[in-house]
Design a protein around this motif. Structure first.
Motif, PDB file in Angstrom:
ATOM      1  N   PRO A 201       0.915  -1.243   0.071  1.00 19.52           N
ATOM      2  CA  PRO A 201       0.072   0.023   0.011  1.00 19.52           C
ATOM      3  C   PRO A 201       0.830   1.264  -0.111  1.00 19.52           C
ATOM      4  O   PRO A 201       1.857   1.324   0.641  1.00 19.52           O
ATOM      5  CB  PRO A 201      -0.888  -0.018   1.331  1.00 19.52           C
ATOM      6  N   ILE A 202       0.471   2.235  -0.687  1.00 19.05           N
ATOM      7  CA  ILE A 202       1.400   3.543  -1.181  1.00 19.05           C
ATOM      8  C   ILE A 202       1.650   4.068   0.125  1.00 19.05           C
ATOM      9  O   ILE A 202       2.863   4.625   0.258  1.00 19.05           O
ATOM     10  CB  ILE A 202       0.738   4.308  -2.071  1.00 19.05           C
ATOM     11  N   PHE A 203       0.799   4.325   1.062  1.00 21.37           N
ATOM     12  CA  PHE A 203       1.266   5.091   2.233  1.00 21.37           C
ATOM     13  C   PHE A 203       2.313   4.279   3.031  1.00 21.37           C
ATOM     14  O   PHE A 203       3.156   5.004   3.791  1.00 21.37           O
ATOM     15  CB  PHE A 203      -0.095   5.403   3.106  1.00 21.37           C
ATOM     16  N   ASP A 204       1.978   3.017   3.379  1.00 17.82           N
ATOM     17  CA  ASP A 204       2.965   2.178   3.868  1.00 17.82           C
ATOM     18  C   ASP A 204       4.203   2.300   3.312  1.00 17.82           C
ATOM     19  O   ASP A 204       5.245   2.402   3.960  1.00 17.82           O
ATOM     20  CB  ASP A 204       2.568   0.908   4.140  1.00 17.82           C
ATOM     21  N   THR A 205       4.318   2.109   2.043  1.00 14.57           N
ATOM     22  CA  THR A 205       5.456   2.225   1.214  1.00 14.57           C
ATOM     23  C   THR A 205       6.269   3.418   1.400  1.00 14.57           C
ATOM     24  O   THR A 205       7.488   3.464   1.655  1.00 14.57           O
ATOM     25  CB  THR A 205       5.323   2.049  -0.445  1.00 14.57           C
TER      26      THR A 205
END
Length: 558
Positions: free
Chosen positions: A526-530
């Motif tokens: 997931p982009i925010f975790d990344t």
């Protein structure tokens, strides 16, 4: 039926990591012993000096320990093993074998044979020319006792052969296959001591099993032909026969035998298709090693060299050994579960279970005769189920242990918090413990190593549309640079608000260009975790480099 305490043994030769067929045999021996309150022994059969090495035996020990197949007696290793019936390396038991060898010589059940390698080779060549099967002609029995004694005193090299009875069949009772019968004349006098003074496998295994109190010998059907020789030796020495149980072979889905050579075959085929006459750069194989390997079809590259060559050639070798599956990210309990189904059935429809269930249910009466086929897709499905059944903390611990063994750079590049986020953001889509690393190399690469090859997915994310991905990256760059705090919740708020105003609420139109910019590809957690795992500095640096590459990318996309 024997009333002796149940004792099984697994007795590999130390020739490398454990093949899954050997692991299955060890598993059946272990499960049967544990299910009968018995002992599981490990013995290293290293009488073949050409094939044996200390490093190779250590590989076997590591594989068994990883599978959870702890041995009650055997080589001492990390708190395992020991016992009263050792030594557990055959090469250390030569003095133990000698009285039994002499007993057979004195009784006339065995005899010394002095033919040279060249003489035996000539006899085999003549048999081929005359289109008949070669059989030792017992010429050594024509020597009178004085001549034999003189040859021995001279130190003349010789072997010891067992004299196979000519007038009676050899009958072996097998717990799986029933009666196995070999008619008179089908077995020649076989060697039980080699010219180097070492006993052959056949002799040593018989003596060892008897002196170690082995009651049940569970092994693959490739050893069935040996059972008749072992029965003759057991009877001649005066030992009791164990219970034999020979289990079916393991085949690939295409029906070919699952062999350690499968990896070598794939490498040779790839090298041939590419017309490579010398080792490719970066594989670590010298020209001499390369030439010797190609010249001898029976030779195989060392495990590390084979893996390195496969990496340079960008091919995935089939998992054959236990260590292959370990490195590929399979769970030991899953491999144990799956291997137990290759040649044995628990009954009913149940297929997934733990070691306790196996120990409780395992019996020789449910071993099947038909060959087993190794279905990697099914094993992978089992592994997926096991990973998804873990709680989050357990998955983090298991992934951390895997990285410590095989991918330590992930632990070095991330804080404890970042690694936990990395693990949990990958858990749902991971079929193996290696999957997060295979798709997440961009997390441990330097910012300067990130590249953007113009694949269809990258072209769509960065170059297509008006405004395109590059335009959106340029617009969001400063907003991200000013973001505080740098955590998933705040980043989601920033990007979602921006997308409402600039992308008609479609978060994907900005999330995908950012994903490509920071990872070099269209797939990530997931982009925010990344973004949190990478950290603000790396994210902004990678976006800047991606934007600097805009002109080249646009030209390449035309």
């Amino acid at each position: 039926m024997s009333t002796l305490p149940t004792r099984t043994r697994f007795a590999p030769s130390p020739s490398g990591h454990l093949h899954v067929g050997g692991a299955r045999s060890a598993l059946f021996c272990w499960a049967f012993a544990k299910g009968h309150n018995g002992q599981f022994l490990l013995r290293i059969e290293d009488t073949d000096q050409k094939r044996s090495s200390d490093a190779a035996s250590t590989g076997f020990l590591e594989d068994l320990a990883w599978l959870g197949l702890d041995w009650d007696e055997g080589p001492q290793w990390h708190g395992r093993g020991g016992g009263d019936t050792g030594p557990y390396y055959q090469s250390q038991r030569l003095d133990i074998y000698e009285p039994f060898m002499q007993q057979l010589l004195d009784s006339g059940a065995a005899y010394r044979a002095f033919e040279t390698t060249e003489e035996l080779g000539a006899a085999r060549k003549l048999a081929r020319a005359e289109k008949r099967a070669y059989r030792y002609d017992r010429a050594a029995l024509e020597l009178d006792p004085d001549t034999v004694e003189r040859f021995v005193a001279e130190g003349r090299p010789h072997v010891v052969r067992f004299k196979v009875p000519d007038d009676e069949p050899i009958v072996v009772q097998d717990a799986v296959l029933g009666e196995v019968r070999l008619e008179p004349g089908e077995l020649e006098d076989f060697v039980i001591r080699k010219a180097d003074g070492y006993p052959t496998y056949h002799f040593a295994v018989v003596v060892d099993d008897a002196l170690m109190g082995v009651t049940h010998v569970i092994r693959g059907q490739e050893h069935l032909a040996n059972a008749s020789k072992h029965a003759l030796l057991i009877d001649a020495i005066g030992f009791d026969r164990p219970v034999w149980a020979h289990v079916s072979l393991i085949f690939n889905p295409d029906g070919s035998k699952m062999s350690k050579r499968d990896k070598d075959k794939m490498l040779r085929a790839e090298v041939k298709s590419r017309g490579l006459d010398s080792p490719p750069e970066g594989c670590g194989i010298s020209q001499e090693q390369w030439a010797n390997w190609l010249a001898d079809k029976k030779s195989q590259l060392e495990t590390s060299a084979a893996a390195s060559l496969a990496g340079v050639l960008s091919i995935t070798l089939p998992e054959i050994n236990v260590d292959d599956f370990r490195r590929a990210g399979y769970l030991p309990e899953v491999l144990v579960n799956y291997l137990s189904l290759l040649g044995w059935s628990p009954g009913g429809d149940r297929e997934q279970f733990d070691r306790s269930f196996l120990v409780e249910q395992f019996g020789l009466d449910r071993i099947v005769k038909s060959p087993a086929k190794f279905d990697r897709s099914k094993l992978l499905a089992f592994n997926l189920d096991a990973i998804q059944a873990m709680d989050d903390d357990q998955f983090v611990v298991r992934l951390q242990a895997f990285c410590q063994d095989f991918e330590p750079e992930f632990l070095e590049a991330m804080s404890t918090h970042q690694f936990k986020l990395f693990a949990l953001s990958n858990k749902e889509r991971s079929k193996t413990l290696r999957d997060p690393m295979d798709s997440g190399w961009f997390f441990v690469q330097s910012d300067e190593q990130i590249e953007w090859p113009m694949t269809k997915a990258i072209r769509k994310a960065l170059c297509k549309g008006e405004p395109n991905g590059f335009d959106r990256l340029a617009a969001i760059r400063d907003l991200l640079a000013a973001a505080e705090p740098w955590d998933p919740a705040h980043l989601e708020e920033i990007l979602s608000t921006w997308a409402e105003t600039n992308c008609e609420g479609n978060l994907g139109k900005i999330a995908q260009p950012i994903r490509v910019a920071v990872s070099g590809g269209p797939v990530s957690p997931p982009i925010f975790d990344t973004l949190e795992i990478l950290g603000k500095k790396a994210v902004i640096s990678r976006i800047d480099r991606c934007l600097a590459n805009r002109e080249n990318a646009m030209e390449a996309s035309l």
